[in-house]
Design a protein around this motif. Structure first.
Motif, PDB file in Angstrom:
ATOM      1  N   LYS A  50       0.465  -1.251  -0.450  1.00  0.00           N
ATOM      2  CA  LYS A  50       0.144   0.095   0.163  1.00  0.00           C
ATOM      3  C   LYS A  50       1.076   1.317   0.090  1.00  0.00           C
ATOM      4  O   LYS A  50       0.500   2.281  -0.585  1.00  0.00           O
ATOM      5  CB  LYS A  50      -0.749   0.189   1.550  1.00  0.00           C
ATOM      6  N   PHE A  51       1.851   1.384   0.262  1.00  0.00           N
ATOM      7  CA  PHE A  51       3.121   2.074   0.839  1.00  0.00           C
ATOM      8  C   PHE A  51       4.163   1.762  -0.310  1.00  0.00           C
ATOM      9  O   PHE A  51       5.317   1.889   0.217  1.00  0.00           O
ATOM     10  CB  PHE A  51       3.027   2.392   2.440  1.00  0.00           C
ATOM     11  N   ASP A  52       4.119   1.501  -1.480  1.00  0.00           N
ATOM     12  CA  ASP A  52       5.219   0.787  -2.496  1.00  0.00           C
ATOM     13  C   ASP A  52       6.433   2.103  -2.551  1.00  0.00           C
ATOM     14  O   ASP A  52       5.896   3.201  -2.780  1.00  0.00           O
ATOM     15  CB  ASP A  52       4.600   0.806  -3.157  1.00  0.00           C
ATOM     16  N   GLY A  53       7.359   2.390  -2.015  1.00  0.00           N
ATOM     17  CA  GLY A  53       8.903   3.005  -1.798  1.00  0.00           C
ATOM     18  C   GLY A  53       8.283   3.455  -0.853  1.00  0.00           C
ATOM     19  O   GLY A  53       9.257   4.661  -0.633  1.00  0.00           O
ATOM     20  N   ILE A  54       7.788   3.556   0.309  1.00  0.00           N
ATOM     21  CA  ILE A  54       7.432   5.210   0.878  1.00  0.00           C
ATOM     22  C   ILE A  54       9.483   4.754   2.105  1.00  0.00           C
ATOM     23  O   ILE A  54       8.711   5.605   2.287  1.00  0.00           O
ATOM     24  CB  ILE A  54       6.204   4.712   1.353  1.00  0.00           C
ATOM     25  N   PHE A  55       8.360   3.598   2.427  1.00  0.00           N
ATOM     26  CA  PHE A  55       9.113   3.258   3.718  1.00  0.00           C
ATOM     27  C   PHE A  55      11.028   2.441   3.292  1.00  0.00           C
ATOM     28  O   PHE A  55      11.246   1.273   2.288  1.00  0.00           O
ATOM     29  CB  PHE A  55       8.704   1.332   4.816  1.00  0.00           C
ATOM     30  N   LYS A  56      11.853   2.484   4.052  1.00  0.00           N
ATOM     31  CA  LYS A  56      13.284   2.437   3.668  1.00  0.00           C
ATOM     32  C   LYS A  56      13.686   1.598   4.519  1.00  0.00           C
ATOM     33  O   LYS A  56      14.337   2.207   5.754  1.00  0.00           O
ATOM     34  CB  LYS A  56      14.027   3.319   3.453  1.00  0.00           C
ATOM     35  N   PRO A  57      13.563   0.215   4.310  1.00  0.00           N
ATOM     36  CA  PRO A  57      14.700  -0.595   5.040  1.00  0.00           C
ATOM     37  C   PRO A  57      15.811  -0.334   6.009  1.00  0.00           C
ATOM     38  O   PRO A  57      16.994   0.007   4.244  1.00  0.00           O
ATOM     39  CB  PRO A  57      14.078  -1.889   4.729  1.00  0.00           C
ATOM     40  N   LEU A  58      15.689  -0.198   6.743  1.00  0.00           N
ATOM     41  CA  LEU A  58      17.486  -0.265   7.441  1.00  0.00           C
ATOM     42  C   LEU A  58      18.117  -1.949   7.051  1.00  0.00           C
ATOM     43  O   LEU A  58      18.113  -3.135   7.145  1.00  0.00           O
ATOM     44  CB  LEU A  58      17.810   0.189   8.657  1.00  0.00           C
ATOM     45  N   GLU A  59      19.691  -2.042   6.739  1.00  0.00           N
ATOM     46  CA  GLU A  59      20.134  -3.420   6.285  1.00  0.00           C
ATOM     47  C   GLU A  59      21.045  -3.061   8.102  1.00  0.00           C
ATOM     48  O   GLU A  59      22.195  -2.661   8.060  1.00  0.00           O
ATOM     49  CB  GLU A  59      20.535  -3.449   5.450  1.00  0.00           C
ATOM     50  N   ASN A  60      21.150  -4.550   7.665  1.00  0.00           N
ATOM     51  CA  ASN A  60      22.646  -4.588   8.924  1.00  0.00           C
ATOM     52  C   ASN A  60      22.567  -4.217  10.672  1.00  0.00           C
ATOM     53  O   ASN A  60      23.508  -3.797  10.991  1.00  0.00           O
ATOM     54  CB  ASN A  60      24.127  -4.278   8.250  1.00  0.00           C
ATOM     55  N   VAL A  61      21.211  -4.017  10.738  1.00  0.00           N
ATOM     56  CA  VAL A  61      20.938  -3.346  11.917  1.00  0.00           C
ATOM     57  C   VAL A  61      20.366  -4.641  13.230  1.00  0.00           C
ATOM     58  O   VAL A  61      20.568  -5.649  12.335  1.00  0.00           O
ATOM     59  CB  VAL A  61      20.141  -2.473  12.034  1.00  0.00           C
ATOM     60  N   PRO A  62      20.476  -3.970  14.242  1.00  0.00           N
ATOM     61  CA  PRO A  62      20.275  -5.613  15.270  1.00  0.00           C
ATOM     62  C   PRO A  62      18.876  -6.049  15.059  1.00  0.00           C
ATOM     63  O   PRO A  62      18.454  -4.740  15.809  1.00  0.00           O
ATOM     64  CB  PRO A  62      21.614  -4.773  16.271  1.00  0.00           C
ATOM     65  N   LEU A  63      18.768  -6.935  15.621  1.00  0.00           N
ATOM     66  CA  LEU A  63      17.332  -7.799  15.800  1.00  0.00           C
ATOM     67  C   LEU A  63      17.056  -7.452  17.301  1.00  0.00           C
ATOM     68  O   LEU A  63      17.826  -7.298  18.513  1.00  0.00           O
ATOM     69  CB  LEU A  63      17.444  -9.095  15.753  1.00  0.00           C
ATOM     70  N   LEU A  64      15.453  -6.478  17.693  1.00  0.00           N
ATOM     71  CA  LEU A  64      15.967  -6.355  19.543  1.00  0.00           C
ATOM     72  C   LEU A  64      15.837  -7.908  19.930  1.00  0.00           C
ATOM     73  O   LEU A  64      14.526  -8.729  19.488  1.00  0.00           O
ATOM     74  CB  LEU A  64      15.137  -5.720  19.508  1.00  0.00           C
ATOM     75  N   PRO A  65      16.820  -8.499  20.718  1.00  0.00           N
ATOM     76  CA  PRO A  65      16.921  -9.560  21.290  1.00  0.00           C
ATOM     77  C   PRO A  65      15.441  -9.941  22.258  1.00  0.00           C
ATOM     78  O   PRO A  65      14.960 -10.856  22.384  1.00  0.00           O
ATOM     79  CB  PRO A  65      17.848  -9.696  21.545  1.00  0.00           C
ATOM     80  N   TYR A  66      15.230  -8.682  23.092  1.00  0.00           N
ATOM     81  CA  TYR A  66      14.242  -9.331  23.733  1.00  0.00           C
ATOM     82  C   TYR A  66      13.440  -7.685  23.679  1.00  0.00           C
ATOM     83  O   TYR A  66      13.738  -6.681  22.959  1.00  0.00           O
ATOM     84  CB  TYR A  66      14.733  -8.586  25.351  1.00  0.00           C
ATOM     85  N   ALA A  67      11.828  -8.272  23.508  1.00  0.00           N
ATOM     86  CA  ALA A  67      11.053  -6.531  24.056  1.00  0.00           C
ATOM     87  C   ALA A  67      11.060  -6.227  25.223  1.00  0.00           C
ATOM     88  O   ALA A  67      10.870  -6.823  26.305  1.00  0.00           O
ATOM     89  CB  ALA A  67       9.820  -6.676  23.508  1.00  0.00           C
TER      90      ALA A  67
END
Length: 206
Positions: A153-170
Protein backbone atom coordinates in the motif's frame (compact mmCIF):
# COMPACT_ATOMS: atom_id res chain seq x y z
CA UNK A 1 19.02 28.89 13.49
CA UNK A 2 21.25 25.88 12.94
CA UNK A 3 19.96 23.35 10.42
CA UNK A 4 19.93 19.72 11.52
CA UNK A 5 18.65 16.42 10.20
CA UNK A 6 17.02 14.53 13.05
CA UNK A 7 15.72 10.98 13.31
CA UNK A 8 12.72 10.63 15.62
CA UNK A 9 12.57 7.32 17.48
CA UNK A 10 9.16 7.19 19.17
CA UNK A 11 8.37 4.77 21.96
CA UNK A 12 7.14 4.27 25.49
CA UNK A 13 10.63 3.01 26.42
CA UNK A 14 9.11 1.06 29.26
CA UNK A 15 11.96 0.59 30.02
CA UNK A 16 14.64 1.61 27.54
CA UNK A 17 17.09 -1.25 27.10
CA UNK A 18 20.35 -2.11 25.36
CA UNK A 19 18.54 -3.05 22.17
CA UNK A 20 17.11 0.46 21.80
CA UNK A 21 20.54 2.03 22.22
CA UNK A 22 22.16 -0.43 19.79
CA UNK A 23 19.56 0.31 17.13
CA UNK A 24 19.97 4.06 17.61
CA UNK A 25 23.75 3.79 17.35
CA UNK A 26 23.55 1.66 14.21
CA UNK A 27 20.97 3.91 12.56
CA UNK A 28 23.17 6.94 13.10
CA UNK A 29 26.16 4.98 11.78
CA UNK A 30 24.48 4.09 8.49
CA UNK A 31 22.73 7.41 7.79
CA UNK A 32 23.91 11.00 7.52
CA UNK A 33 21.62 12.44 10.17
CA UNK A 34 22.89 14.91 12.75
CA UNK A 35 20.96 13.55 15.74
CA UNK A 36 18.52 10.92 16.92
CA UNK A 37 15.85 11.86 19.44
CA UNK A 38 14.18 9.28 21.67
CA UNK A 39 10.63 10.68 21.80
CA UNK A 40 9.12 9.38 25.03
CA UNK A 41 5.40 8.80 24.49
CA UNK A 42 2.99 9.08 27.44
CA UNK A 43 0.73 6.40 25.96
CA UNK A 44 0.69 4.55 22.65
CA UNK A 45 -2.87 4.95 21.27
CA UNK A 46 -2.73 1.36 19.98
CA UNK A 47 -1.69 -0.18 23.28
CA UNK A 48 -3.41 -0.75 26.59
CA UNK A 49 -0.44 -0.49 28.92
CA UNK A 50 -1.11 -1.80 32.39
CA UNK A 51 2.52 -1.72 33.54
CA UNK A 52 3.47 1.70 32.27
CA UNK A 53 5.99 3.43 34.51
CA UNK A 54 5.49 7.13 35.09
CA UNK A 55 6.48 9.58 32.38
CA UNK A 56 9.13 11.09 34.64
CA UNK A 57 10.66 7.69 35.34
CA UNK A 58 10.74 6.64 31.69
CA UNK A 59 12.24 9.95 30.58
CA UNK A 60 14.86 9.72 33.33
CA UNK A 61 15.80 6.18 32.27
CA UNK A 62 16.28 7.35 28.67
CA UNK A 63 18.55 10.13 29.88
CA UNK A 64 20.53 7.68 32.03
CA UNK A 65 20.92 5.26 29.13
CA UNK A 66 22.19 7.97 26.79
CA UNK A 67 24.63 9.34 29.36
CA UNK A 68 25.98 5.86 29.94
CA UNK A 69 26.27 5.14 26.22
CA UNK A 70 28.37 8.27 25.76
CA UNK A 71 31.01 6.68 27.98
CA UNK A 72 31.03 3.45 25.94
CA UNK A 73 33.62 3.46 23.17
CA UNK A 74 31.51 0.91 21.31
CA UNK A 75 28.62 3.39 21.03
CA UNK A 76 30.40 5.90 18.84
CA UNK A 77 27.29 7.89 18.01
CA UNK A 78 25.83 8.23 21.50
CA UNK A 79 26.75 11.92 21.63
CA UNK A 80 24.21 12.44 18.82
CA UNK A 81 21.38 10.95 20.88
CA UNK A 82 18.90 13.10 22.81
CA UNK A 83 15.91 12.49 25.07
CA UNK A 84 12.81 14.34 23.86
CA UNK A 85 9.82 15.10 26.12
CA UNK A 86 7.68 16.97 23.58
CA UNK A 87 4.76 14.52 23.80
CA UNK A 88 4.63 14.76 27.58
CA UNK A 89 3.42 18.34 27.20
CA UNK A 90 0.88 17.74 24.43
CA UNK A 91 -2.81 16.73 24.43
CA UNK A 92 -3.51 13.01 24.76
CA UNK A 93 -3.57 10.57 23.09
CA UNK A 94 -0.17 10.98 21.47
CA UNK A 95 -0.73 10.96 17.73
CA UNK A 96 2.57 10.92 15.82
CA UNK A 97 1.23 13.23 13.11
CA UNK A 98 0.44 15.94 15.67
CA UNK A 99 3.87 15.60 17.23
CA UNK A 100 5.52 15.94 13.84
CA UNK A 101 3.49 19.07 13.14
CA UNK A 102 4.55 20.61 16.44
CA UNK A 103 8.22 19.77 16.02
CA UNK A 104 8.23 21.10 12.46
CA UNK A 105 6.68 24.35 13.69
CA UNK A 106 9.04 24.66 16.65
CA UNK A 107 12.15 23.79 14.60
CA UNK A 108 11.48 25.18 11.10
CA UNK A 109 15.06 24.65 9.93
CA UNK A 110 15.25 21.03 11.05
CA UNK A 111 14.60 18.07 8.77
CA UNK A 112 12.83 15.24 10.57
CA UNK A 113 12.86 11.56 9.64
CA UNK A 114 10.57 9.01 11.29
CA UNK A 115 12.06 5.73 12.53
CA UNK A 116 9.60 2.87 13.01
CA UNK A 117 9.84 -0.84 13.66
CA UNK A 118 8.72 -3.27 10.97
CA UNK A 119 5.88 -4.33 13.30
CA UNK A 120 4.24 -0.99 12.47
CA UNK A 121 4.56 -1.25 8.70
CA UNK A 122 1.59 -3.56 8.07
CA UNK A 123 -0.80 -1.38 10.08
CA UNK A 124 0.55 2.02 9.09
CA UNK A 125 -2.70 2.92 7.33
CA UNK A 126 -4.36 2.80 10.77
CA UNK A 127 -2.22 5.69 11.99
CA UNK A 128 -3.97 9.03 12.34
CA UNK A 129 -3.26 11.27 9.32
CA UNK A 130 -0.90 8.67 7.86
CA UNK A 131 -1.04 10.35 4.43
CA UNK A 132 0.25 13.59 5.96
CA UNK A 133 3.19 11.68 7.45
CA UNK A 134 4.10 9.83 4.25
CA UNK A 135 3.91 13.00 2.15
CA UNK A 136 6.04 15.14 4.44
CA UNK A 137 8.57 12.94 6.23
CA UNK A 138 11.00 10.20 5.18
CA UNK A 139 10.34 6.93 7.00
CA UNK A 140 13.04 4.41 7.78
CA UNK A 141 12.30 0.96 9.19
CA UNK A 142 14.32 -1.24 11.50
CA UNK A 143 13.56 -4.95 11.28
CA UNK A 144 11.76 -6.90 13.96
CA UNK A 145 11.63 -10.66 13.80
CA UNK A 146 8.47 -11.96 12.17
CA UNK A 147 7.48 -8.68 10.51
CA UNK A 148 7.94 -7.59 6.90
CA UNK A 149 9.65 -4.24 6.27
CA UNK A 150 7.51 -3.54 3.19
CA UNK A 151 3.84 -2.81 2.55
CA UNK A 152 2.43 -2.77 -0.98
CA UNK A 153 0.00 0.00 0.00
CA UNK A 154 2.99 2.28 0.54
CA UNK A 155 5.26 1.18 -2.27
CA UNK A 156 8.58 3.02 -2.08
CA UNK A 157 7.66 4.95 1.08
CA UNK A 158 9.47 2.84 3.65
CA UNK A 159 13.25 2.59 3.59
CA UNK A 160 14.36 -0.61 5.35
CA UNK A 161 17.62 -0.52 7.28
CA UNK A 162 20.15 -3.21 6.58
CA UNK A 163 22.74 -4.75 8.87
CA UNK A 164 21.10 -3.47 12.04
CA UNK A 165 20.68 -5.68 15.13
CA UNK A 166 17.38 -7.36 15.83
CA UNK A 167 15.96 -6.61 19.26
CA UNK A 168 16.63 -9.79 21.29
CA UNK A 169 14.00 -8.76 23.84
CA UNK A 170 10.94 -6.56 23.78
CA UNK A 171 10.35 -4.29 26.77
CA UNK A 172 7.36 -6.50 27.60
CA UNK A 173 9.68 -9.50 27.99
CA UNK A 174 12.06 -7.51 30.17
CA UNK A 175 9.24 -6.40 32.48
CA UNK A 176 8.12 -10.01 32.90
CA UNK A 177 11.65 -11.09 33.80
CA UNK A 178 11.97 -8.27 36.34
CA UNK A 179 8.60 -9.10 37.90
CA UNK A 180 9.63 -12.75 38.16
CA UNK A 181 12.61 -11.69 40.25
CA UNK A 182 15.18 -12.81 37.69
CA UNK A 183 18.38 -11.01 36.72
CA UNK A 184 18.12 -8.93 33.54
CA UNK A 185 21.24 -6.80 33.91
CA UNK A 186 22.69 -8.08 30.62
CA UNK A 187 19.84 -6.44 28.70
CA UNK A 188 19.75 -3.08 30.52
CA UNK A 189 22.29 -0.29 30.92
CA UNK A 190 23.56 -0.63 34.52
CA UNK A 191 22.33 2.84 35.45
CA UNK A 192 18.83 1.98 34.21
CA UNK A 193 18.80 -1.34 36.05
CA UNK A 194 19.93 0.40 39.25
CA UNK A 195 17.19 3.00 38.81
CA UNK A 196 14.55 0.29 38.40
CA UNK A 197 15.73 -1.45 41.56
CA UNK A 198 15.90 1.80 43.51
CA UNK A 199 12.40 2.85 42.45
CA UNK A 200 11.04 -0.71 42.60
CA UNK A 201 9.57 -0.40 39.13
CA UNK A 202 7.87 -3.23 37.22
CA UNK A 203 7.27 -5.25 40.36
CA UNK A 204 10.92 -5.48 41.36
CA UNK A 205 11.31 -6.70 44.91
CA UNK A 206 7.57 -7.10 45.44
Amino acid sequence: MESKSVILYFGSFNPIHNGHISIANQVLACTDNSELWFVVSPQNPFKSETELASEADRLKMVELAINEAEKDSGKKHAAQMKACDVELNMPRPSWTANTLRKLTKDYPNYRFTLLIGSDNVGKFDQWKDFSYITKNYPIIVYPREGYDCSNEKFDGIFKPLENVPLLPYAATDIRKIIKAGKDIDSELPPSVWNYIKEKKLYGFGI
